[in-house]
Motif scaffolding. Structure first.
Motif, short mmCIF file in Angstrom:
data_model
loop_
_atom_site.label_atom_id
_atom_site.label_comp_id
_atom_site.label_asym_id
_atom_site.label_seq_id
_atom_site.Cartn_x
_atom_site.Cartn_y
_atom_site.Cartn_z
N ALA A 1 -2.88 -6.36 -27.82
CA ALA A 1 -2.80 -5.66 -29.10
C ALA A 1 -1.43 -5.85 -29.74
N HIS A 2 -0.39 -5.86 -28.92
CA HIS A 2 0.95 -6.08 -29.46
C HIS A 2 1.03 -7.45 -30.13
N LYS A 3 0.46 -8.45 -29.50
CA LYS A 3 0.44 -9.79 -30.10
C LYS A 3 -0.31 -9.77 -31.43
N ALA A 4 -1.43 -9.05 -31.49
CA ALA A 4 -2.19 -8.97 -32.74
C ALA A 4 -1.37 -8.27 -33.82
N TRP A 5 -0.63 -7.22 -33.46
CA TRP A 5 0.22 -6.53 -34.44
C TRP A 5 1.28 -7.47 -35.00
N LEU A 6 1.91 -8.24 -34.13
CA LEU A 6 2.93 -9.18 -34.59
C LEU A 6 2.34 -10.22 -35.53
N ASP A 7 1.15 -10.70 -35.20
CA ASP A 7 0.48 -11.69 -36.06
C ASP A 7 0.11 -11.08 -37.41
N GLU A 8 -0.42 -9.86 -37.38
CA GLU A 8 -0.79 -9.18 -38.62
C GLU A 8 0.42 -9.00 -39.54
N ASP A 9 1.56 -8.73 -38.95
CA ASP A 9 2.77 -8.48 -39.74
C ASP A 9 3.45 -9.76 -40.20
N GLY A 10 2.91 -10.92 -39.80
CA GLY A 10 3.39 -12.19 -40.32
C GLY A 10 4.69 -12.70 -39.75
N HIS A 11 5.02 -12.32 -38.53
CA HIS A 11 6.27 -12.80 -37.93
C HIS A 11 6.14 -14.27 -37.53
N PRO A 12 7.25 -15.02 -37.50
CA PRO A 12 7.20 -16.45 -37.15
C PRO A 12 6.59 -16.66 -35.76
N ARG A 13 5.84 -17.73 -35.63
CA ARG A 13 5.15 -18.00 -34.38
C ARG A 13 6.12 -18.09 -33.20
N PHE A 14 7.25 -18.74 -33.40
CA PHE A 14 8.19 -18.88 -32.28
C PHE A 14 8.70 -17.52 -31.84
N ALA A 15 9.00 -16.63 -32.79
CA ALA A 15 9.48 -15.29 -32.43
C ALA A 15 8.40 -14.51 -31.69
N VAL A 16 7.15 -14.67 -32.12
CA VAL A 16 6.04 -13.96 -31.47
C VAL A 16 5.84 -14.45 -30.04
N GLU A 17 5.74 -15.77 -29.88
CA GLU A 17 5.47 -16.33 -28.55
C GLU A 17 6.64 -16.06 -27.59
N SER A 18 7.84 -16.12 -28.10
CA SER A 18 9.01 -15.82 -27.25
C SER A 18 8.98 -14.37 -26.80
N ARG A 19 8.61 -13.47 -27.69
CA ARG A 19 8.53 -12.06 -27.34
C ARG A 19 7.46 -11.80 -26.28
N MET A 20 6.38 -12.56 -26.34
CA MET A 20 5.30 -12.41 -25.37
C MET A 20 5.63 -13.08 -24.03
N GLY A 21 6.72 -13.82 -23.98
CA GLY A 21 7.08 -14.51 -22.74
C GLY A 21 6.37 -15.83 -22.57
N HIS A 22 5.94 -16.43 -23.70
CA HIS A 22 5.27 -17.72 -23.67
C HIS A 22 6.23 -18.83 -24.07
N GLU A 23 6.07 -19.98 -23.48
CA GLU A 23 6.90 -21.13 -23.84
C GLU A 23 6.22 -21.91 -24.94
N VAL A 24 6.95 -22.19 -26.01
CA VAL A 24 6.40 -22.93 -27.14
C VAL A 24 6.65 -24.42 -26.91
N PRO A 25 5.61 -25.23 -26.85
CA PRO A 25 5.79 -26.66 -26.55
C PRO A 25 6.25 -27.46 -27.77
N GLY A 26 6.63 -28.70 -27.50
CA GLY A 26 6.91 -29.65 -28.56
C GLY A 26 8.20 -29.41 -29.31
N VAL A 27 8.27 -30.01 -30.50
CA VAL A 27 9.47 -29.96 -31.32
C VAL A 27 9.79 -28.52 -31.71
N GLU A 28 8.75 -27.73 -32.01
CA GLU A 28 8.97 -26.34 -32.41
C GLU A 28 9.71 -25.57 -31.33
N GLY A 29 9.31 -25.78 -30.08
CA GLY A 29 9.97 -25.08 -28.98
C GLY A 29 11.38 -25.56 -28.74
#
Length: 435
Positions: free
Chosen positions: A365-393
């Motif tokens: 649900a926290h991830k859904a709230w972050l997505d609903e509020d339009g936060h940048p993907r990298f900030a969201v995934e980092s907050r969730m403890g996920h590693e962002v692959p590729g150039v973006e990461g």
């Protein structure tokens, strides 16, 4: 008449032909070590088989007969002893091996496990256990067989890209929108269950996305308001980060309130111990003002080292939280009162959205709230403890502006909840701020 060539020859025994070829190894006395295969009825076929084996030996793809006859149970011993994973991962792999894979293949040679044997086991396991357990067991078996190449088998029988048999659509856990008022009801239920720490525990998970074991193991050193001044600073290579944390986070003016995820608790050898967070996902989680105030109040209310102590005062990781705590919180439970009741408590109402559901969905649900509020993907995934692959990461980072925006939107959700209660005449929640 037997056919012979250098290091390959055939011979007839009874009504069948046998071919022998040099394995590439020597006996201790210097003699060449030969391998053989019998049962041929055509001498040319046997001879060609021997030549093919010699070709494989030269190419380094040959599996010696003695290795191919290695029993699966012996290979599992070797495979398990060579594991080098996080504690929980190894524990899970070992569980699947001992409960399902070893008993099924106990008397089977690794070289005899072909694609048909693999499919037979897949049908067996899916008919025996739930889909999640079966899927994980097949994943472990796949790694075991893949790692046997080329030492024990020439190629892995594991089927991945080509799917055969009946099509089965992948099932997804059904989720419903988790509104702040639903979180509030869960929090109130948790307060009935284990006091004000329970109330704050639920809101912390909903507004930070922390994993359960990270919350269980959260100590004062890594929680607002003590952190980062109280950081244990266990890694000498992180001195630069420690200093930056002091400039960015804390309880002072202009600083952001935050929790530091440095560890989780798990059982090993019968003892509750600290381990790195899952996937090494060390991270800093800014928290909104309302939660910062709750964290201060909850720690002022007890003297435990754990921010969210269990009913007994110890670590939540040492109790059967899912069954003893979460199920009554989500599903409801009758009141406990009357003579002889050790810990009286009020009735706990069910929360329909979470009835029968996992607590982990609060993290979702926290991830859904972050997505609903339009936060940048990298900030969201980092907050969730996920590693962002590729150039973006590689090129992205979480900025102060991103963190402040997350604090702002989480605070706004809380404030809208207070307005909702006030509009319905029930008054603001009593735990908004410490008295």
């Amino acid at each position: 008449m037997a056919r012979r060539a250098r290091d390959v020859y055939t011979e007839w025994r009874g009504g069948t032909c046998r071919v022998k070829w040099w394995s590439g190894d020597y006996h201790d006395d210097g003699r060449k070590r030969f391998e053989s295969k019998g049962g041929f009825t055509d001498e040319d076929e046997a001879y060609d088989y021997g030549l093919d084996k010699m070709s494989e030996i030269r190419a380094g793809t040959n599996v010696p007969n003695r290795d191919g006859r290695t029993l699966m149970t012996d290979w599992l011993d070797d495979w398990l002893s060579a594991m080098d994973h996080a504690h929980l991962t190894e524990k899970g792999y070992r569980s699947k091996v001992e409960a399902h894979i070893r008993p099924y293949f106990k008397r089977t040679a690794v070289g005899d496990i072909d694609v048909i044997a693999y499919r037979a086991f897949r049908k067996h396991i899916y008919g025996k256990v739930g889909e999640g357990t079966a899927k994980n067991t097949m994943m472990v078996l796949g790694m075991v067989l893949d790692d046997a190449v080329p030492r024990l088998i020439k190629s892995s029988p594991v089927e991945r890209k080509r799917k055969r048999g009946k099509y089965k659509k992948a099932t997804r856990e059904r989720k419903r929108d988790v509104l702040p008022q639903i979180v509030e009801q869960l929090a109130r239920n948790a307060e009935i269950m284990f006091g004000y720490p329970g109330y704050v525990f639920v809101w912390t998970m909903a507004t930070t996305g922390m994993r359960p074991a990270e919350l269980y193991g959260l100590t004062r050193e890594y929680s607002y308001p003590s952190w980062p001044a109280s950081d244990l600073r266990l890694d000498p290579d992180e001195e630069e980060r420690y200093e930056e944390d002091m400039e960015r986070y804390g309880a002072g003016d202009g600083l952001m309130s935050a929790i530091r995820v440095e560890r989780q608790v798990q059982h090993k050898d019968g003892k509750l111990q600290f381990f790195p967070p899952k996937y090494g996902s060390y991270r800093t989680l800014v928290v909104p003002p309302f939660l910062a105030d709750m964290l201060v109040k909850v720690q002022e209310g007890h003297d435990s080292r754990w921010v969210f102590p269990a009913i007994s005062g110890g670590c939540l990781g040492s109790v059967a939280f899912d069954t003893a705590y979460w199920r009554p919180i989500a599903d409801g439970a009758p009141a406990r009162k009357g003579p002889g009741v050790r810990r009286p408590r009020a009735e706990i109402p069910a929360v329909p959205t979470f009835k029968g559901k996992r607590m982990y969905l609060l993290r979702h649900a926290h991830k859904a709230w972050l997505d609903e509020d339009g936060h940048p993907r990298f900030a969201v995934e980092s907050r969730m403890g996920h590693e962002v692959p590729g150039v973006e990461g590689t090129y992205s980072s979480v900025t102060v502006a991103m963190e402040r925006a997350i604090m702002k939107t989480m605070q706004e959700r809380w404030e809208r909840l207070q307005e909702l209660f006030e509009a319905h005449g029930s008054g603001a929640v009593s735990h908004s701020f410490p008295s």
